[in-house]
Scaffold this motif. Structure first.
Motif, short mmCIF file in Angstrom:
data_model
loop_
_atom_site.label_atom_id
_atom_site.label_comp_id
_atom_site.label_asym_id
_atom_site.label_seq_id
_atom_site.Cartn_x
_atom_site.Cartn_y
_atom_site.Cartn_z
N PRO A 143 -35.65 -4.37 -21.03
CA PRO A 143 -34.39 -3.65 -20.81
C PRO A 143 -33.35 -4.41 -20.00
O PRO A 143 -32.38 -3.82 -19.53
CB PRO A 143 -34.86 -2.43 -20.02
CG PRO A 143 -36.03 -2.93 -19.23
CD PRO A 143 -36.72 -3.91 -20.13
N GLY A 144 -33.51 -5.71 -19.80
CA GLY A 144 -32.51 -6.49 -19.09
C GLY A 144 -32.87 -6.71 -17.63
O GLY A 144 -33.93 -6.32 -17.15
N LEU A 145 -31.94 -7.35 -16.93
CA LEU A 145 -32.16 -7.71 -15.52
C LEU A 145 -31.65 -6.62 -14.59
O LEU A 145 -30.50 -6.19 -14.74
CB LEU A 145 -31.43 -9.01 -15.19
CG LEU A 145 -32.01 -10.31 -15.74
CD1 LEU A 145 -31.00 -11.43 -15.57
CD2 LEU A 145 -33.31 -10.65 -15.02
N PRO A 146 -32.46 -6.18 -13.63
CA PRO A 146 -31.92 -5.29 -12.59
C PRO A 146 -31.01 -6.09 -11.68
O PRO A 146 -31.21 -7.29 -11.47
CB PRO A 146 -33.18 -4.82 -11.85
CG PRO A 146 -34.20 -5.87 -12.09
CD PRO A 146 -33.90 -6.46 -13.44
N THR A 147 -30.00 -5.46 -11.16
CA THR A 147 -29.08 -6.14 -10.24
C THR A 147 -29.24 -5.55 -8.85
O THR A 147 -29.31 -4.34 -8.69
CB THR A 147 -27.62 -5.99 -10.70
OG1 THR A 147 -27.30 -4.60 -10.83
CG2 THR A 147 -27.41 -6.67 -12.04
N VAL A 192 -30.96 -10.11 -3.88
CA VAL A 192 -31.64 -11.12 -4.70
C VAL A 192 -30.58 -11.92 -5.46
O VAL A 192 -29.69 -11.36 -6.09
CB VAL A 192 -32.62 -10.47 -5.69
CG1 VAL A 192 -33.20 -11.51 -6.64
CG2 VAL A 192 -33.76 -9.78 -4.94
N LEU A 193 -30.71 -13.24 -5.41
CA LEU A 193 -29.80 -14.14 -6.12
C LEU A 193 -30.44 -14.54 -7.44
O LEU A 193 -31.57 -15.04 -7.46
CB LEU A 193 -29.53 -15.38 -5.26
CG LEU A 193 -28.69 -16.49 -5.91
CD1 LEU A 193 -27.28 -16.00 -6.19
CD2 LEU A 193 -28.66 -17.72 -5.00
N LEU A 194 -29.75 -14.32 -8.54
CA LEU A 194 -30.23 -14.68 -9.88
C LEU A 194 -29.43 -15.87 -10.40
O LEU A 194 -28.20 -15.83 -10.42
CB LEU A 194 -30.10 -13.51 -10.84
CG LEU A 194 -31.05 -12.33 -10.60
CD1 LEU A 194 -30.61 -11.13 -11.43
CD2 LEU A 194 -32.48 -12.72 -10.94
N ARG A 195 -30.13 -16.93 -10.81
CA ARG A 195 -29.47 -18.10 -11.38
C ARG A 195 -30.01 -18.36 -12.78
O ARG A 195 -31.22 -18.42 -12.98
CB ARG A 195 -29.69 -19.33 -10.48
CG ARG A 195 -28.84 -19.32 -9.23
CD ARG A 195 -29.18 -20.45 -8.29
NE ARG A 195 -30.38 -20.12 -7.51
CZ ARG A 195 -30.86 -20.89 -6.54
NH1 ARG A 195 -30.24 -22.01 -6.23
NH2 ARG A 195 -31.93 -20.53 -5.87
N VAL A 208 -33.43 -17.04 -19.42
CA VAL A 208 -34.45 -17.26 -18.39
C VAL A 208 -33.74 -17.54 -17.08
O VAL A 208 -32.82 -18.37 -17.02
CB VAL A 208 -35.39 -18.42 -18.76
CG1 VAL A 208 -36.46 -18.62 -17.69
CG2 VAL A 208 -36.05 -18.16 -20.13
N TYR A 209 -34.15 -16.85 -16.03
CA TYR A 209 -33.48 -16.91 -14.73
C TYR A 209 -34.48 -17.18 -13.62
O TYR A 209 -35.67 -16.86 -13.75
CB TYR A 209 -32.77 -15.57 -14.43
CG TYR A 209 -31.62 -15.25 -15.34
CD1 TYR A 209 -30.30 -15.41 -14.91
CD2 TYR A 209 -31.84 -14.78 -16.63
CE1 TYR A 209 -29.24 -15.10 -15.76
CE2 TYR A 209 -30.78 -14.47 -17.48
CZ TYR A 209 -29.49 -14.64 -17.03
OH TYR A 209 -28.44 -14.34 -17.86
N VAL A 210 -33.98 -17.72 -12.53
CA VAL A 210 -34.78 -17.85 -11.32
C VAL A 210 -34.21 -16.89 -10.28
O VAL A 210 -32.99 -16.81 -10.09
CB VAL A 210 -34.80 -19.29 -10.80
CG1 VAL A 210 -33.42 -19.79 -10.43
CG2 VAL A 210 -35.75 -19.43 -9.61
N ALA A 211 -35.08 -16.14 -9.64
CA ALA A 211 -34.69 -15.16 -8.62
C ALA A 211 -35.18 -15.62 -7.26
O ALA A 211 -36.37 -15.95 -7.10
CB ALA A 211 -35.27 -13.78 -8.95
#
Length: 292
Positions: free
Chosen positions: A154-158, A162-165, A270-273
């Motif tokens: 369902p996608g990325l929670p915001t 937390v920093l998402l790159r 693909v992301y790094v948190a």
């Protein structure tokens, strides 16, 4: 009138609560921690009394967090994780750097191990797998230093803590048995596989599969009865069906399956948190980006 709560003086009830949420069973917690089941039950009851809320719902097949328990769980995980770090610090006043890494299952198969191998003078590390939303909660709570997650449905929670790159866009591919009729092709269309039986392990991958099929006005036969990516691949290898997987898992696939590129392939980001300000993790983030 201010609300006050007693503060538990022991860490044991917090550990028991976190383990109960993870295992879903008080007997499993007792076995893991070396207690009797009644002792575990008393510890959690003590925590519930001290916090003034019921944290676990007892059910015939185990336990699950109540709404209050779900709200407390990220804080409990952070507390237990910090206590573990404190114990390590006391045992080794000048400990070597250690990085706690989390990853979705597909990233844990090849992407993260490869990146850790490429980091110059790598720190000691540990890794756990979980879903994207839970990994981000664990980063926010301090249980993890870094997590590799995706924006698959369902996608990325915001959240602000937390920093998402973004690392890269990962196209989805198809895994077929090595003796499949299409195994020697480099690229296939979803229409070529319309009559196949599809095996799925998570709702996000299944949603991407149905989205692609809808472009071709296809209805696929899909069974999402397995809970692990490697089990899905094993079932494909045994001839039980085909499966949608990210291209990035290719280096970790077994030799009796083939990874085929898909026309009009859906892509997941693909992301790094990390928590903001973690510049000390920049070398690992760079290694994750340089994945090839």
């Amino acid at each position: 009138m201010p609300v006050t709560h007693a503060r538990p003086t022991s860490l044991a009830p917090w550990v028991a609560f976190v383990e109960a949420c993870r295992a879903g069973s008080l007997s499993a917690v007792a076995e893991a921690l070396g207690y009797t089941q009644s002792a575990v039950s008393r510890q959690i009851a003590t925590l519930e009394r001290d916090l003034g809320a019921r944290l676990l719902a007892r059910e015939p097949r185990g336990v699950r967090p109540t709404p209050a328990g779900a709200a407390v769980l990220p804080h409990a995980r952070a507390l237990v994780a910090e206590a573990d770090r404190a114990a390590r610090a006391a045992a080794a006043p000048a400990p070597a750097p250690h990085v706690s890494v989390g990853a979705v299952q597909s990233a844990a198969m090849a992407l993260v191990p490869g990146a850790l191998r490429r980091v110059p003078d790598p720190p000691s590390w540990s890794m756990l797998t979980d879903s994207t939303d839970r990994l981000i909660d664990r980063v926010a709570g301090g249980e993890l230093d870094l997590a590799v997650v995706t924006d698959a449905p369902p996608g990325l929670p915001t959240r602000r803590d937390v920093l998402l790159r973004h690392l890269f866009a990962d196209p989805m591919s198809v895994v077929v048995p090595d003796d499949h009729r299409l195994a020697r092709r480099r690229r296939v269309s979803i229409a070529d596989l319309a009559d196949e039986y599809w095996i799925e392990d998570n709702a996000g991958s299944e949603a991407l599969l149905h989205q692609l099929a809808a472009r071709y006005d296809l209805t696929l036969r899909v069974d999402r009865s397995v809970g692990a990516l490697m089990i899905k691949v094993a079932l494909v290898a045994a001839g039980h069906g085909v499966a949608l997987v990210p291209r990035s898992v290719g280096p970790a696939l077994r030799g009796d399956v083939r990874l085929l590129a898909l026309r009009d392939a859906p892509r997941r980001g693909v992301y790094v948190a990390t928590r903001p300000g973690r510049d000390d993790l920049s070398r690992l983030v760079t290694a994750l980006r340089a994945r090839h």
